[in-house]
Design a protein around this motif. Structure first.
Motif, PDB file in Angstrom:
ATOM      1  N   CYS A  12       1.118  -1.118  -0.239  1.00 55.17           N
ATOM      2  CA  CYS A  12      -0.061  -0.046  -0.090  1.00 55.17           C
ATOM      3  C   CYS A  12       0.807   1.200   0.018  1.00 55.17           C
ATOM      4  N   SER A  13       0.314   2.104  -0.589  1.00 47.92           N
ATOM      5  CA  SER A  13       0.841   3.565  -0.461  1.00 47.92           C
ATOM      6  C   SER A  13      -0.209   4.785  -0.369  1.00 47.92           C
ATOM      7  N   THR A  14       0.403   6.116  -0.151  1.00 48.51           N
ATOM      8  CA  THR A  14      -0.599   7.100  -0.038  1.00 48.51           C
ATOM      9  C   THR A  14       0.133   7.838  -1.472  1.00 48.51           C
ATOM     10  N   ASP A  15      -0.897   8.229  -2.298  1.00 49.97           N
ATOM     11  CA  ASP A  15      -0.559   9.319  -3.174  1.00 49.97           C
ATOM     12  C   ASP A  15      -0.176  10.912  -2.466  1.00 49.97           C
TER      13      ASP A  15
ATOM     14  N   GLY B 192      -3.695   0.329  -2.582  1.00 52.75           N
ATOM     15  CA  GLY B 192      -3.421  -1.001  -2.453  1.00 52.75           C
ATOM     16  C   GLY B 192      -3.446  -2.237  -3.204  1.00 52.75           C
ATOM     17  N   MET B 193      -2.844  -3.266  -2.949  1.00 54.18           N
ATOM     18  CA  MET B 193      -3.005  -4.324  -3.606  1.00 54.18           C
ATOM     19  C   MET B 193      -2.188  -5.559  -2.904  1.00 54.18           C
TER      20      MET B 193
ATOM     21  N   MET C  46       1.880  -8.646 -11.626  1.00 53.24           N
ATOM     22  CA  MET C  46       1.423  -8.640 -13.115  1.00 53.24           C
ATOM     23  C   MET C  46       2.051  -7.312 -13.864  1.00 53.24           C
ATOM     24  N   ASP C  47       2.477  -7.544 -14.882  1.00 55.41           N
ATOM     25  CA  ASP C  47       2.952  -6.265 -15.553  1.00 55.41           C
ATOM     26  C   ASP C  47       1.788  -5.535 -16.164  1.00 55.41           C
ATOM     27  N   SER C  48       0.553  -6.020 -16.147  1.00 52.28           N
ATOM     28  CA  SER C  48      -0.568  -5.468 -16.532  1.00 52.28           C
ATOM     29  C   SER C  48      -1.432  -4.872 -15.212  1.00 52.28           C
ATOM     30  N   SER C  49      -0.786  -4.746 -14.017  1.00 57.39           N
ATOM     31  CA  SER C  49      -1.244  -4.277 -12.965  1.00 57.39           C
ATOM     32  C   SER C  49      -1.636  -2.771 -13.145  1.00 57.39           C
ATOM     33  N   THR C  50      -2.588  -2.331 -12.693  1.00 56.36           N
ATOM     34  CA  THR C  50      -2.952  -0.901 -12.517  1.00 56.36           C
ATOM     35  C   THR C  50      -2.935  -0.360 -11.332  1.00 56.36           C
ATOM     36  N   SER C  51      -2.487  -1.167 -10.322  1.00 58.01           N
ATOM     37  CA  SER C  51      -2.324  -0.599  -8.742  1.00 58.01           C
ATOM     38  C   SER C  51      -0.882  -0.667  -8.558  1.00 58.01           C
ATOM     39  N   TRP C  52      -0.130  -1.317  -9.310  1.00 58.37           N
ATOM     40  CA  TRP C  52       1.379  -0.990  -9.044  1.00 58.37           C
ATOM     41  C   TRP C  52       2.147   0.259  -9.366  1.00 58.37           C
ATOM     42  N   PRO C  53       1.631   0.639 -10.695  1.00 57.86           N
ATOM     43  CA  PRO C  53       2.337   1.907 -11.168  1.00 57.86           C
ATOM     44  C   PRO C  53       2.059   3.360  -9.737  1.00 57.86           C
ATOM     45  N   LYS C  54       0.596   3.003  -9.401  1.00 60.12           N
ATOM     46  CA  LYS C  54       0.272   4.142  -8.604  1.00 60.12           C
ATOM     47  C   LYS C  54       0.937   3.720  -7.271  1.00 60.12           C
ATOM     48  N   ILE C  55       1.350   2.813  -6.757  1.00 60.83           N
ATOM     49  CA  ILE C  55       2.107   2.454  -5.585  1.00 60.83           C
ATOM     50  C   ILE C  55       3.629   2.873  -5.861  1.00 60.83           C
ATOM     51  N   ALA C  56       4.312   2.443  -6.888  1.00 57.54           N
ATOM     52  CA  ALA C  56       5.580   2.678  -7.330  1.00 57.54           C
ATOM     53  C   ALA C  56       5.793   3.969  -7.316  1.00 57.54           C
TER      54      ALA C  56
ATOM     55  N   CYS D 168      -7.751  -9.149   2.165  1.00 57.36           N
ATOM     56  CA  CYS D 168      -7.464  -9.944   1.125  1.00 57.36           C
ATOM     57  C   CYS D 168      -8.323  -9.737  -0.043  1.00 57.36           C
ATOM     58  N   ARG D 169      -9.372  -9.892   0.142  1.00 54.04           N
ATOM     59  CA  ARG D 169     -10.330  -9.997  -1.015  1.00 54.04           C
ATOM     60  C   ARG D 169     -10.665  -8.195  -1.438  1.00 54.04           C
ATOM     61  N   ALA D 170     -10.642  -7.642  -0.394  1.00 54.99           N
ATOM     62  CA  ALA D 170     -10.897  -6.028  -0.688  1.00 54.99           C
ATOM     63  C   ALA D 170      -9.731  -5.351  -1.643  1.00 54.99           C
ATOM     64  N   LEU D 171      -8.384  -5.849  -1.267  1.00 49.85           N
ATOM     65  CA  LEU D 171      -7.373  -5.357  -1.841  1.00 49.85           C
ATOM     66  C   LEU D 171      -6.980  -5.918  -3.161  1.00 49.85           C
ATOM     67  N   SER D 172      -7.644  -7.305  -3.283  1.00 49.94           N
ATOM     68  CA  SER D 172      -7.617  -7.812  -4.658  1.00 49.94           C
ATOM     69  C   SER D 172      -8.647  -7.353  -5.560  1.00 49.94           C
ATOM     70  N   SER D 173      -9.518  -6.659  -5.081  1.00 48.55           N
ATOM     71  CA  SER D 173     -10.667  -6.208  -6.206  1.00 48.55           C
ATOM     72  C   SER D 173     -10.043  -5.246  -7.260  1.00 48.55           C
ATOM     73  N   LYS D 174     -10.953  -4.837  -8.095  1.00 47.49           N
ATOM     74  CA  LYS D 174     -10.714  -4.151  -9.087  1.00 47.49           C
ATOM     75  C   LYS D 174     -11.095  -2.589  -8.665  1.00 47.49           C
ATOM     76  N   GLY D 175     -10.752  -1.598  -9.169  1.00 49.12           N
ATOM     77  CA  GLY D 175     -11.317  -0.394  -8.930  1.00 49.12           C
ATOM     78  C   GLY D 175     -10.545   0.393  -8.098  1.00 49.12           C
ATOM     79  N   GLU D 176     -11.113   1.589  -7.663  1.00 51.36           N
ATOM     80  CA  GLU D 176     -10.317   2.638  -6.923  1.00 51.36           C
ATOM     81  C   GLU D 176     -10.853   2.384  -5.274  1.00 51.36           C
ATOM     82  N   ASP D 177     -10.261   2.942  -4.562  1.00 52.93           N
ATOM     83  CA  ASP D 177     -10.567   3.148  -3.014  1.00 52.93           C
ATOM     84  C   ASP D 177     -10.569   1.652  -2.381  1.00 52.93           C
ATOM     85  N   LYS D 178      -9.472   0.964  -2.629  1.00 53.79           N
ATOM     86  CA  LYS D 178      -9.904  -0.603  -2.086  1.00 53.79           C
ATOM     87  C   LYS D 178      -9.751  -0.506  -0.653  1.00 53.79           C
TER      88      LYS D 178
END
Length: 173
Positions: A31-34, A42-43, A63-73, A91-101
């Motif tokens: 997890c991170s904070t922008d 989070g992921m 995964m190289d297709s992750s949309t969460s990792w670039p935001k955290i990185a 785990c289920r909440a942070l594995s979900s798609k979308g924003e504000d996990k």
């Protein structure tokens, strides 16, 4: 016949997945904070591991297709929380798609401004040291800048199911 003369067989992703599901993994929340928007990201990763003690380094892959990792990185630092056996919903909440996990997840802010999952067995605050593409994943090597732990049993993922660690005591003879 020499091993070098053998031709490698193509491995299908279905076969690979069927074989690898026999390896249990821990479950870690990254997890991170922008820093600009204040939004938490989070992921979940199941590939978290210790890499080096001197210096303190950890590793995981996404995964190289992750949309969460670039935001955290993109954050200057991020956290990793090792989930406890009763944190399947996290785990289920942070594995979900979308924003504000993290909306439905209890967390507190670290000194470094990162979300630490409440009730986790351990947490690390980290900085990206290196990342590189390997197949369909990005391998991340991170330096540990702070860490702490508590007691309990880890959440384990094995064979497509959640579980926990149970010591198998072998009687002495």
């Amino acid at each position: 016949m020499s091993v070098n003369a053998l031709a490698a067989r193509p491995i299908s992703s279905d076969t690979y997945r069927a074989v690898m599901r026999h390896l249990p993994t821990g479950v870690a929340a990254v997890c991170s904070t922008d820093r600009t928007t204040g939004v938490q990201n989070g992921m979940i990763v199941g590939t978290f591991a210790s890499l080096s003690m001197e210096p303190a380094l950890v590793t995981f892959s996404v995964m190289d297709s992750s949309t969460s990792w670039p935001k955290i990185a993109d954050a200057s630092t991020f956290s990793i929380s090792l989930l406890a056996e009763d944190q399947q919903q996290v785990c289920r909440a942070l594995s979900s798609k979308g924003e504000d996990k993290l909306r439905s997840v209890a967390w507190s802010e670290s000194e470094w401004g990162n979300p630490h999952i409440q009730g986790a067995l351990a947490w690390f605050d980290c900085r990206v040291e290196q990342q590189f593409v390997a197949g369909d994943h990005i391998v991340v090597i991170a330096s540990v800048i702070d860490m702490a732990h508590s007691e309990g049993s880890p959440l384990i993922f094995h064979g497509g199911r959640f579980g926990s660690f149970r010591e198998n005591l072998i009687p002495s003879s």
